[in-house]
Enzyme design. Structure first.
Site, mmCIF file in Angstrom:
data_model
loop_
_atom_site.group_PDB
_atom_site.id
_atom_site.type_symbol
_atom_site.label_atom_id
_atom_site.label_comp_id
_atom_site.label_asym_id
_atom_site.label_seq_id
_atom_site.Cartn_x
_atom_site.Cartn_y
_atom_site.Cartn_z
ATOM 1 N N LEU A 220 0.853 -1.193 0.000
ATOM 2 C CA LEU A 220 0.000 0.000 0.000
ATOM 3 C C LEU A 220 0.885 1.237 0.000
ATOM 4 O O LEU A 220 1.823 1.327 0.800
ATOM 5 C CB LEU A 220 -0.902 0.046 1.235
ATOM 6 C CG LEU A 220 -2.064 -0.948 1.345
ATOM 7 C CD1 LEU A 220 -2.805 -0.707 2.659
ATOM 8 C CD2 LEU A 220 -3.013 -0.821 0.176
ATOM 9 N N HIS A 221 0.570 2.192 -0.878
ATOM 10 C CA HIS A 221 1.340 3.427 -0.870
ATOM 11 C C HIS A 221 0.550 4.637 -1.355
ATOM 12 O O HIS A 221 1.018 5.761 -1.202
ATOM 13 C CB HIS A 221 2.575 3.281 -1.773
ATOM 14 C CG HIS A 221 2.256 3.260 -3.233
ATOM 15 N ND1 HIS A 221 1.723 2.158 -3.862
ATOM 16 C CD2 HIS A 221 2.374 4.220 -4.188
ATOM 17 C CE1 HIS A 221 1.540 2.436 -5.141
ATOM 18 N NE2 HIS A 221 1.920 3.669 -5.372
ATOM 19 N N ARG A 222 -0.628 4.447 -1.914
ATOM 20 C CA ARG A 222 -1.334 5.578 -2.509
ATOM 21 C C ARG A 222 -1.901 6.501 -1.428
ATOM 22 O O ARG A 222 -2.407 6.036 -0.400
ATOM 23 C CB ARG A 222 -2.462 5.095 -3.424
ATOM 24 C CG ARG A 222 -1.920 4.356 -4.637
ATOM 25 C CD ARG A 222 -2.913 4.248 -5.766
ATOM 26 N NE ARG A 222 -2.312 3.541 -6.889
ATOM 27 C CZ ARG A 222 -1.556 4.093 -7.819
ATOM 28 N NH1 ARG A 222 -1.313 5.391 -7.762
ATOM 29 N NH2 ARG A 222 -1.034 3.380 -8.804
ATOM 30 N N ARG A 255 6.071 5.779 2.994
ATOM 31 C CA ARG A 255 4.919 6.678 3.166
ATOM 32 C C ARG A 255 3.891 6.074 4.117
ATOM 33 O O ARG A 255 3.357 6.757 4.992
ATOM 34 C CB ARG A 255 4.294 6.950 1.797
ATOM 35 C CG ARG A 255 3.171 7.965 1.844
ATOM 36 C CD ARG A 255 2.507 8.167 0.476
ATOM 37 N NE ARG A 255 1.724 9.377 0.470
ATOM 38 C CZ ARG A 255 1.952 10.416 -0.316
ATOM 39 N NH1 ARG A 255 2.950 10.380 -1.176
ATOM 40 N NH2 ARG A 255 1.176 11.481 -0.253
ATOM 41 N N ASP A 298 -2.547 -1.569 -3.810
ATOM 42 C CA ASP A 298 -3.102 -0.437 -4.548
ATOM 43 C C ASP A 298 -2.167 -0.031 -5.686
ATOM 44 O O ASP A 298 -2.306 1.037 -6.274
ATOM 45 C CB ASP A 298 -3.422 0.754 -3.632
ATOM 46 C CG ASP A 298 -2.219 1.258 -2.848
ATOM 47 O OD1 ASP A 298 -1.074 0.851 -3.143
ATOM 48 O OD2 ASP A 298 -2.423 2.082 -1.921
#
Length: 390
Positions: A220-222, A255, A298
């Site tokens: 996940l990074h968005r 992030r 994502d």
């Protein structure tokens, strides 16, 4: 040296961030193997600023060291894009390339395309035409604008051709060639690092691999999933519930890590069956993805990689710019809907889940097709000098 290589300026091939490397590596190899094409000058903007991970990924992919590094580093979208433009322009003047080759949809892709277009240098966009139809995504803005600037557009799926035609891109500029990211996957799959080795390096016990149930992988990074407290909490609650079905391995993006700590949500991870790892190299990720029962992500690229690997993928978004992975591949959109995600996981554990098929031209030879077509477009068609191993 052939006449084509003497008379044309170099191919200025631009990378900026991790997703670009997997796409550019087979292109650099194919361009070098084609006698008619001019030499490659690899320009790294420095948008990906973790030096150690950068070097590791280049080595994993057999990607040569950059000829130019702009060393831009991290900043806001506007500042980073502007700084890439400011630093790329004098390099473009110095190189006088026959064209600028950009891949994907990161800020560097748009920035270098803008500079080239304004200087009258031809732009070639690889992985053109993908659309999520969600303009809250910075990548969507980059895609749309880059495609309007590009002189030659190479697509990975036929839906992308239709998107470009709808946006007024002349048909003669568009080429459906397949997926260069899958070229990298098929070339390096035999070198993938086994999951047990990756886990052991980070101090996790082998029994974490899940026994009969296997294991899942998370990426996940968005911003829509990890930046604000409420969506991040929802995502963590969903992953915690899924981890009761099978253990999850999460190579955590910086992030996401920073946001979890900032919002005080670390306890949600501590109570779940989730092995948190630092960011991993390409070969480690190939090993994890290839042996996972399910992948929750994502990431656009991982939607494609799981389809090529025939591994079920649950995408934690409400849209995708890669519809072929849903229509033909292994991808299912679940957003942060816990009930839907859990039902999909239960189905996967019971039946093996969605296996799909590998889409048309995702065969490991997309870069070779691009090299042959690009040589003809530049006016120097020639047979490749050597065969590229898939």
């Amino acid at each position: 040296m052939s006449a084509g290589r003497r008379s044309l300026g170099p191919l200025a091939c631009v990378v900026g961030a991790r997703p670009n490397y997997m796409k550019m590596a087979p292109l650099v190899r194919a361009f070098g193997a084609h006698a008619g094409l001019p030499k490659v000058v690899l320009v790294h903007t420095g948008q990906h600023y973790d030096v150690a991970m950068n070097e590791r990924l280049f080595a994993d992919l057999d990607l040569p060291a950059p000829d130019v590094n702009l060393e831009v580093g991290s900043a806001s979208h506007a500042v980073q894009t502007a700084e890439v433009m400011r630093r790329f322009e004098p390099e473009l003047d110095r190189l006088s390339p026959s064209c600028v080759v950009v891949v994907g949809d990161v800020n560097s892709t748009l920035a270098c395309s803008l500079v080239a277009a304004k200087k009258g240098t031809r732009v070639v966009h690889v992985e053109a035409g993908l659309r999520s139809f969600d303009r809250t995504m910075p990548e969507e803005i980059n895609r749309i604008l880059t495609d309007q600037l590009a002189d030659l557009l190479y697509t990975t799926e036929l839906a992308a051709d239709a998107n470009l035609a709808r946006e007024g891109v002349p048909r003669e500029r568009i080429r459906f060639v397949g997926n260069v990211m899958i070229d990298s996957l098929l070339r390096h799959r035999s070198r993938a690092i086994p999951p047990e080795v990756t886990l052991a390096r980070d101090g996790h016990a082998m029994d974490f691999l899940g026994g009969a149930s296997g294991f899942g992988v998370v990426t996940l990074h968005r911003p829509s999933n990890v930046d604000a407290a409420e969506p991040l909490r929802d995502a963590l609650n969903m992953l915690s519930d899924i981890s009761q079905r099978l253990p999850l391995i999460w190579p955590m993006h910086p992030r996401a890590k920073a946001s979890i700590e900032r919002h005080g949500l670390s306890a949600k991870l501590a109570s779940a069956r989730i092995a948190v790892l630092p960011p991993q190299g390409y070969l480690e990720m190939l090993g994890l993805l290839g042996q996972a029962r399910v992948v929750l992500t994502d990431s656009g690229g991982i939607q494609e990689e799981t389809t090529a690997l025939a591994v079920p993928c649950l995408t934690m978004r409400d849209n995708t710019e890669r519809p072929v992975t849903v229509e033909q591949g292994t991808n299912t959109l679940v957003g942060r809907d816990r009930a839907r995600a859990l039902a999909c996981v239960d189905e996967i554990l019971r039946t093996g889940g969605k296996r799909g098929r590998r889409p048309e031209l995702w065969d490991g030879h997309a870069a070779e097709r691009i090299a042959t077509d690009l040589a003809a477009w530049l006016g120097v068609p020639a047979a490749p000098r050597e065969t590229i191993r898939a």
